[in-house]
Design a protein around this motif. Structure first.
Motif, PDB file in Angstrom:
ATOM      1  N   SER A 215      35.614  -8.444  -3.110  1.00  0.00           N
ATOM      2  CA  SER A 215      36.487  -8.442  -1.877  1.00  0.00           C
ATOM      3  C   SER A 215      36.982  -9.999  -2.419  1.00  0.00           C
ATOM      4  O   SER A 215      38.069  -9.846  -1.335  1.00  0.00           O
ATOM      5  CB  SER A 215      35.795  -8.023  -0.364  1.00  0.00           C
ATOM      6  N   LEU A 264      47.810  -4.125  -5.656  1.00  0.00           N
ATOM      7  CA  LEU A 264      46.810  -3.943  -5.109  1.00  0.00           C
ATOM      8  C   LEU A 264      45.622  -5.281  -3.938  1.00  0.00           C
ATOM      9  O   LEU A 264      46.134  -6.308  -4.229  1.00  0.00           O
ATOM     10  CB  LEU A 264      45.710  -2.880  -5.396  1.00  0.00           C
ATOM     11  N   THR A 265      44.694  -4.660  -2.745  1.00  0.00           N
ATOM     12  CA  THR A 265      44.129  -5.693  -2.665  1.00  0.00           C
ATOM     13  C   THR A 265      42.700  -5.824  -3.939  1.00  0.00           C
ATOM     14  O   THR A 265      42.439  -4.911  -4.660  1.00  0.00           O
ATOM     15  CB  THR A 265      43.410  -5.027  -1.626  1.00  0.00           C
ATOM     16  N   GLN A 268      40.494  -2.132  -2.883  1.00  0.00           N
ATOM     17  CA  GLN A 268      41.429  -1.142  -3.862  1.00  0.00           C
ATOM     18  C   GLN A 268      41.456  -1.992  -5.392  1.00  0.00           C
ATOM     19  O   GLN A 268      41.114   0.062  -5.572  1.00  0.00           O
ATOM     20  CB  GLN A 268      42.453  -1.485  -3.617  1.00  0.00           C
ATOM     21  N   GLU A 291      40.484   1.032  10.525  1.00  0.00           N
ATOM     22  CA  GLU A 291      41.510   0.270   9.989  1.00  0.00           C
ATOM     23  C   GLU A 291      40.430  -0.047   8.574  1.00  0.00           C
ATOM     24  O   GLU A 291      41.978   0.332   7.504  1.00  0.00           O
ATOM     25  CB  GLU A 291      42.121  -1.131  10.579  1.00  0.00           C
ATOM     26  N   GLN A 292      39.837  -0.309   8.579  1.00  0.00           N
ATOM     27  CA  GLN A 292      38.651  -0.167   7.126  1.00  0.00           C
ATOM     28  C   GLN A 292      39.521   1.195   6.438  1.00  0.00           C
ATOM     29  O   GLN A 292      39.631   0.758   4.688  1.00  0.00           O
ATOM     30  CB  GLN A 292      37.966  -0.402   6.252  1.00  0.00           C
ATOM     31  N   SER A 295      42.573   1.555   4.357  1.00  0.00           N
ATOM     32  CA  SER A 295      43.212   0.725   2.654  1.00  0.00           C
ATOM     33  C   SER A 295      42.322   1.367   1.842  1.00  0.00           C
ATOM     34  O   SER A 295      42.776   1.145   0.284  1.00  0.00           O
ATOM     35  CB  SER A 295      42.487  -0.705   3.242  1.00  0.00           C
ATOM     36  N   ASN A 296      40.790   1.719   2.259  1.00  0.00           N
ATOM     37  CA  ASN A 296      40.409   2.494   1.031  1.00  0.00           C
ATOM     38  C   ASN A 296      40.668   3.850  -0.007  1.00  0.00           C
ATOM     39  O   ASN A 296      40.896   3.602  -0.928  1.00  0.00           O
ATOM     40  CB  ASN A 296      38.769   2.710   1.314  1.00  0.00           C
ATOM     41  N   ALA A 298      43.845   3.868   0.184  1.00  0.00           N
ATOM     42  CA  ALA A 298      45.056   4.021  -0.709  1.00  0.00           C
ATOM     43  C   ALA A 298      44.483   3.593  -2.413  1.00  0.00           C
ATOM     44  O   ALA A 298      45.742   3.088  -2.577  1.00  0.00           O
ATOM     45  CB  ALA A 298      45.821   2.208  -0.684  1.00  0.00           C
TER      46      ALA A 298
END
Length: 337
Positions: A215, A264-265, A268, A291-292, A295-296, A298
């Motif tokens: 991360s 992407l994050t 991701q 909310e996590q 994101s995953n 995606a």
């Protein structure tokens, strides 16, 4: 929404993102938060859920069962595992003996509130039980309708080959392995993946984000963030220790512009990277907040082009662990009780 892939050489499809509840349910978050997160996963299109009897000493299965209660069973793929000690941890409360497998599958189904699981997995290899005994017990579980498919976790290439031979002899649908795999931990690529491809087995990989190191939140030369996994023994702190070296953390920081270029994050990018391996059917992710999940998800169905993959390799250099012999060291040589 999430994509889907076949699990091994079978007709079963699983979501590319599997929701796992190893260190969250009945441990890191309360039940109401756990249930909300599972429902967020369902809303995002995740249909595959992974747990184990040993997580929170059986309590994680109970929480997952509550969270999935009332859902259409046919629309879900639910996995659990057997091997590690549970209950009062007596001499037969562990391993892959016929006794422990028979008792464990019934107990898991009761806790989950199910008639069957889609995949029943040997959580590790049991050096103290004949493999023939283990697979005969698995065959009974399948024939009794308590599991549809059989998988394993962290088995070596040689163990997979031996298991596949018995599975073929006993007509057991053996379809998967569940190893650790990430940009930083690539030990399965040398032997496990080629052998699995030959045998018709998929990987359902855990820790695609290297316990959160990918991360980018852990910085070289800086204390680990308060409340992070690295500070919490219940959240698997010992699994992250070997990644918390300055050379590793410095290399990970070099991934940030690559993720940005890909739109992407960092998490991701890490999940998308493992999904580029065609032998990977699904990436296991956990979440402590709803909310996590979005994101995953995606990261599903993302294609990283060859230039991006090459840039990742260049950024990480020789930091990733690739020694295939390290797969030999994962399963305990003796039972833990």
């Amino acid at each position: 929404m999430v994509g889907y892939r076949y699990l091994g050489n079978s007709g079963l499809k699983v979501s590319e993102i599997t929701y796992g509840n190893w260190v969250t349910h009945a441990s890191q978050v309360d039940d109401s938060a756990a249930i909300a997160t599972v429902h967020a996963a369902l809303d995002a299109g995740i249909t595959t859920f992974d747990t184990a009897d040993t997580y929170a000493n059986t309590a994680a299965e109970v929480v997952l069962g509550k969270a999935l209660a009332g859902q259409r069973r046919e629309s879900l793929e639910i996995f659990t595992k057997v091997y590690f000690p549970t209950g009062p941890m007596g001499p037969n409360d562990t391993g892959l003996s016929r006794k422990h497998i028979r008792e464990s599958i019934d107990a898991s189904l009761t806790r989950l509130g199910l008639d069957y699981v889609d995949l029943y997995q040997a959580h590790r290899f049991d050096y103290e039980t004949p493999l023939e005994e283990t697979f005969q017990a698995f065959a009974d579980v399948v024939r009794q309708g308590k599991a549809l498919y059989i998988g394993v976790s962290e088995w070596t290439a040689e163990q997979l080959r031996a298991g596949a031979a018995l599975a073929k002899e006993l007509h057991v649908p053996f379809v998967s392995n569940q190893p650790q795999y990430s940009m930083l931990w690539r030990v399965i690529e040398e032997k496990v993946v080629p052998t699995s491809e030959e045998l018709g087995l998929s990987q359902v990989v855990w820790s695609p984000m290297a316990q959160g190191v990918l991360s980018g939140k852990y910085l070289p030369g800086q204390p680990v963030p308060e409340g992070s996994r690295a500070t919490d023994e219940k959240s698997g702190a010992r699994f992250i220790e070997h990644f918390l070296r300055d050379d590793v953390l410095t290399a990970v920081q070099r991934l940030k512009p690559i993720a940005e270029q890909a739109g992407l994050t960092m998490p991701q990018l890490a999940i998308a990277w493992v999904l580029q391996n065609p032998n990977v059917a699904s990436a296991l992710v956990g979440a402590s907040r709803p909310e996590q999940i979005a994101s995953n998800v995606a990261a599903s169905e993302v294609t990283l082009d060859s230039d991006t993959m090459a840039a990742i390799d260049e950024a990480l250099g020789d930091v990733p662990e690739r020694d295939g012999s390290k797969t030999d060291d994962v399963s305990p040589k003796t039972r833990l009780v």
